[in-house]
Write a protein that holds these residues in place. Sequence first.
Motif, PDB file in Angstrom:
ATOM      1  N   GLU A 196      35.100  37.342  32.063  1.00 29.10           N
ATOM      2  CA  GLU A 196      35.567  37.572  33.426  1.00 29.10           C
ATOM      3  C   GLU A 196      36.209  38.941  33.544  1.00 29.10           C
ATOM      4  O   GLU A 196      36.826  39.425  32.589  1.00 29.10           O
ATOM      5  CB  GLU A 196      36.585  36.495  33.813  1.00 29.10           C
ATOM      6  CG  GLU A 196      36.020  35.094  33.791  1.00 29.10           C
ATOM      7  CD  GLU A 196      37.098  34.039  33.891  1.00 29.10           C
ATOM      8  OE1 GLU A 196      36.742  32.858  33.938  1.00 29.10           O
ATOM      9  OE2 GLU A 196      38.289  34.385  33.894  1.00 29.10           O
ATOM     10  N   CYS A 239      32.006  37.194  36.607  1.00 25.99           N
ATOM     11  CA  CYS A 239      31.996  36.298  35.448  1.00 25.99           C
ATOM     12  C   CYS A 239      30.579  36.283  34.895  1.00 25.99           C
ATOM     13  O   CYS A 239      29.660  35.773  35.553  1.00 25.99           O
ATOM     14  CB  CYS A 239      32.434  34.904  35.858  1.00 25.99           C
ATOM     15  SG  CYS A 239      32.238  33.657  34.556  1.00 25.99           S
ATOM     16  N   MET A 273      27.913  26.854  39.551  1.00 29.74           N
ATOM     17  CA  MET A 273      29.044  27.662  39.084  1.00 29.74           C
ATOM     18  C   MET A 273      30.199  27.557  40.073  1.00 29.74           C
ATOM     19  O   MET A 273      29.997  27.445  41.283  1.00 29.74           O
ATOM     20  CB  MET A 273      28.635  29.114  38.911  1.00 29.74           C
ATOM     21  CG  MET A 273      27.598  29.343  37.819  1.00 29.74           C
ATOM     22  SD  MET A 273      28.164  28.851  36.194  1.00 29.74           S
ATOM     23  CE  MET A 273      29.611  29.905  35.978  1.00 29.74           C
ATOM     24  N   LYS A 274      31.400  27.611  39.519  1.00 27.34           N
ATOM     25  CA  LYS A 274      32.599  27.464  40.352  1.00 27.34           C
ATOM     26  C   LYS A 274      33.649  28.485  39.956  1.00 27.34           C
ATOM     27  O   LYS A 274      33.683  28.944  38.818  1.00 27.34           O
ATOM     28  CB  LYS A 274      33.178  26.052  40.193  1.00 27.34           C
ATOM     29  CG  LYS A 274      32.219  24.947  40.588  1.00 27.34           C
ATOM     30  CD  LYS A 274      32.838  23.580  40.356  1.00 27.34           C
ATOM     31  CE  LYS A 274      31.859  22.469  40.722  1.00 27.34           C
ATOM     32  NZ  LYS A 274      32.429  21.119  40.492  1.00 27.34           N
ATOM     33  N   TRP A 275      34.495  28.826  40.915  1.00 26.52           N
ATOM     34  CA  TRP A 275      35.714  29.588  40.676  1.00 26.52           C
ATOM     35  C   TRP A 275      36.897  28.672  40.979  1.00 26.52           C
ATOM     36  O   TRP A 275      36.937  28.037  42.040  1.00 26.52           O
ATOM     37  CB  TRP A 275      35.797  30.824  41.553  1.00 26.52           C
ATOM     38  CG  TRP A 275      34.926  31.962  41.125  1.00 26.52           C
ATOM     39  CD1 TRP A 275      33.709  32.294  41.626  1.00 26.52           C
ATOM     40  CD2 TRP A 275      35.229  32.928  40.115  1.00 26.52           C
ATOM     41  NE1 TRP A 275      33.214  33.405  40.993  1.00 26.52           N
ATOM     42  CE2 TRP A 275      34.135  33.830  40.065  1.00 26.52           C
ATOM     43  CE3 TRP A 275      36.300  33.143  39.252  1.00 26.52           C
ATOM     44  CZ2 TRP A 275      34.093  34.911  39.180  1.00 26.52           C
ATOM     45  CZ3 TRP A 275      36.253  34.207  38.382  1.00 26.52           C
ATOM     46  CH2 TRP A 275      35.169  35.081  38.339  1.00 26.52           C
ATOM     47  N   SER A 296      32.385  27.124  45.151  1.00 32.11           N
ATOM     48  CA  SER A 296      31.291  26.702  44.280  1.00 32.11           C
ATOM     49  C   SER A 296      29.974  27.173  44.868  1.00 32.11           C
ATOM     50  O   SER A 296      29.846  27.362  46.086  1.00 32.11           O
ATOM     51  CB  SER A 296      31.273  25.184  44.117  1.00 32.11           C
ATOM     52  OG  SER A 296      31.029  24.548  45.348  1.00 32.11           O
ATOM     53  N   ILE A 306      31.547  33.784  47.540  1.00 30.90           N
ATOM     54  CA  ILE A 306      30.991  33.572  46.210  1.00 30.90           C
ATOM     55  C   ILE A 306      29.507  33.911  46.252  1.00 30.90           C
ATOM     56  O   ILE A 306      28.815  33.631  47.233  1.00 30.90           O
ATOM     57  CB  ILE A 306      31.217  32.120  45.730  1.00 30.90           C
ATOM     58  CG1 ILE A 306      30.836  31.960  44.258  1.00 30.90           C
ATOM     59  CG2 ILE A 306      30.485  31.113  46.611  1.00 30.90           C
ATOM     60  CD1 ILE A 306      31.236  30.604  43.663  1.00 30.90           C
ATOM     61  N   ARG A 338      25.923  34.967  43.345  1.00 29.76           N
ATOM     62  CA  ARG A 338      25.457  34.972  41.965  1.00 29.76           C
ATOM     63  C   ARG A 338      24.209  35.823  41.832  1.00 29.76           C
ATOM     64  O   ARG A 338      23.447  36.001  42.791  1.00 29.76           O
ATOM     65  CB  ARG A 338      25.190  33.556  41.481  1.00 29.76           C
ATOM     66  CG  ARG A 338      24.074  32.848  42.185  1.00 29.76           C
ATOM     67  CD  ARG A 338      24.057  31.349  41.817  1.00 29.76           C
ATOM     68  NE  ARG A 338      23.797  31.141  40.394  1.00 29.76           N
ATOM     69  CZ  ARG A 338      24.116  30.015  39.748  1.00 29.76           C
ATOM     70  NH1 ARG A 338      24.714  29.019  40.395  1.00 29.76           N
ATOM     71  NH2 ARG A 338      23.829  29.901  38.464  1.00 29.76           N
ATOM     72  N   CYS A 374      36.321  31.154  35.999  1.00 27.86           N
ATOM     73  CA  CYS A 374      34.995  30.647  36.326  1.00 27.86           C
ATOM     74  C   CYS A 374      34.746  29.396  35.487  1.00 27.86           C
ATOM     75  O   CYS A 374      35.362  29.186  34.438  1.00 27.86           O
ATOM     76  CB  CYS A 374      33.902  31.682  36.140  1.00 27.86           C
ATOM     77  SG  CYS A 374      33.752  32.366  34.502  1.00 27.86           S
TER      78      CYS A 374
END
Length: 116
Positions: free
Chosen positions: A6, A22, A34-36, A50, A70, A72, A96
């Motif tokens: 991260e 991340c 994936m989540k924060w 998420s 968020i 990706r 993350c």
Amino acid sequence: QVQFVESGGGLVQPGGSLRLSCTASGFPFSTSIMKWYRQAPGKERELVASISSLGRTINYADSVKGRFTISRDNDKNTVYLQMNSLKPEDTAVYYCNTRKFTVDYWGQGTQVTVSS
């Protein structure tokens, strides 16, 4: 093994912006939710946002809706958290996360401090 790197945390004034990154390895990132999360001193860890494997389903905590985004990049095995209009109450360590079967995997965390 599952690993996360991260980056992007720091000290920012209220109203400012930060972008957390991340980068993951050791598992099939492109098929993983994936989540924060974040954890402030003296408080429980809370889910911030998420994103589904292809980015089609995104959810936010009410406290960050309209301010955080968020995203990706599956080619880079990286999930991002763009944070705008930061407030002092956003101060926390941000992590993350992914879950495989019943096991949660966590990054080392990155500190975000919002203060004047």
